[in-house]
Design a protein around this motif. Sequence first.
Motif, PDB file in Angstrom:
ATOM      1  N   ASP A   1     113.205 -18.246  12.807  1.00  0.00           N
ATOM      2  CA  ASP A   1     112.146 -18.247  13.814  1.00  0.00           C
ATOM      3  C   ASP A   1     111.302 -19.525  13.677  1.00  0.00           C
TER       4      ASP A   1
ATOM      5  N   GLU B   1     111.802  -1.526   6.381  1.00  0.00           N
ATOM      6  CA  GLU B   1     112.107  -2.863   6.932  1.00  0.00           C
ATOM      7  C   GLU B   1     111.640  -3.952   5.976  1.00  0.00           C
TER       8      GLU B   1
ATOM      9  N   ALA C   1     109.788  -7.166   5.579  1.00  0.00           N
ATOM     10  CA  ALA C   1     108.776  -7.898   6.341  1.00  0.00           C
ATOM     11  C   ALA C   1     108.759  -9.376   5.986  1.00  0.00           C
TER      12      ALA C   1
ATOM     13  N   ARG D   1     107.371 -12.588  12.320  1.00  0.00           N
ATOM     14  CA  ARG D   1     106.367 -12.493  13.374  1.00  0.00           C
ATOM     15  C   ARG D   1     105.974 -11.059  13.752  1.00  0.00           C
ATOM     16  N   PRO D   2     106.919 -10.100  13.794  1.00  0.00           N
ATOM     17  CA  PRO D   2     106.506  -8.732  14.144  1.00  0.00           C
ATOM     18  C   PRO D   2     105.496  -8.128  13.167  1.00  0.00           C
ATOM     19  N   PHE D   3     105.332  -8.752  11.991  1.00  0.00           N
ATOM     20  CA  PHE D   3     104.456  -8.212  10.960  1.00  0.00           C
ATOM     21  C   PHE D   3     103.135  -8.976  10.835  1.00  0.00           C
ATOM     22  N   TRP D   4     102.908  -9.937  11.698  1.00  0.00           N
ATOM     23  CA  TRP D   4     101.663 -10.709  11.685  1.00  0.00           C
ATOM     24  C   TRP D   4     100.518  -9.879  12.255  1.00  0.00           C
TER      25      TRP D   4
ATOM     26  N   GLN E   1      98.507  -7.672  11.031  1.00  0.00           N
ATOM     27  CA  GLN E   1      98.328  -6.266  10.658  1.00  0.00           C
ATOM     28  C   GLN E   1      97.803  -6.102   9.235  1.00  0.00           C
TER      29      GLN E   1
END
Length: 177
Positions: A28, A74, A76, A102-105, A107
């Motif tokens: 990414d 998952e 991360a 990125r899906p874990f940013w 949080q």
Amino acid sequence: MTEILTPRLRLRRWEDDDLVPMAEIHADPEVMRWVGDGRPRNLEETADAIERWEEEWDEEGFGLFAVELLGSGELAGFAGLSVPHFLPEVLPAVEIGWRLGRPFWGQGYASEAAHASLEFALQDRGLDRVVSICRPQNQASENVMRKLGMTPCLDTVHPAHGHPLRVFEIDLTEYQG
């Protein structure tokens, strides 16, 4: 096997099944823009990186943990400790670092994992000082460093890539957690 549990995360050593999800994170461009020369990495480069991270565990007694979500299992990304050989002017030093997909940013996972890594540095490895290094434009990482109680101590330039770097530090003998 070294493992740390936080309310939402498991920080653990690397497993074979981690290669593909970590390679997806490394592929990414947004994740990698602040790392080294800023280019994404492929599967082979990720495999080499994980091998180096595991070797550091064996050589130093610390390293970068795989960060797994407790709820879903998952991967991360990573968080943990390493020796910043790429920046000789700060050596001897141990760096705390993290890299999440990125899906874990946004949080709080980076702060949670980094906090657990600092506790590990102090309580399990007896370190008295830890640094963290980022580009000055990387506000998200600077925010994590400040949440950890780290303060800027040096502005310098990446010796291989020529871009500015900011070094933060924390004295763990005064760390309150």
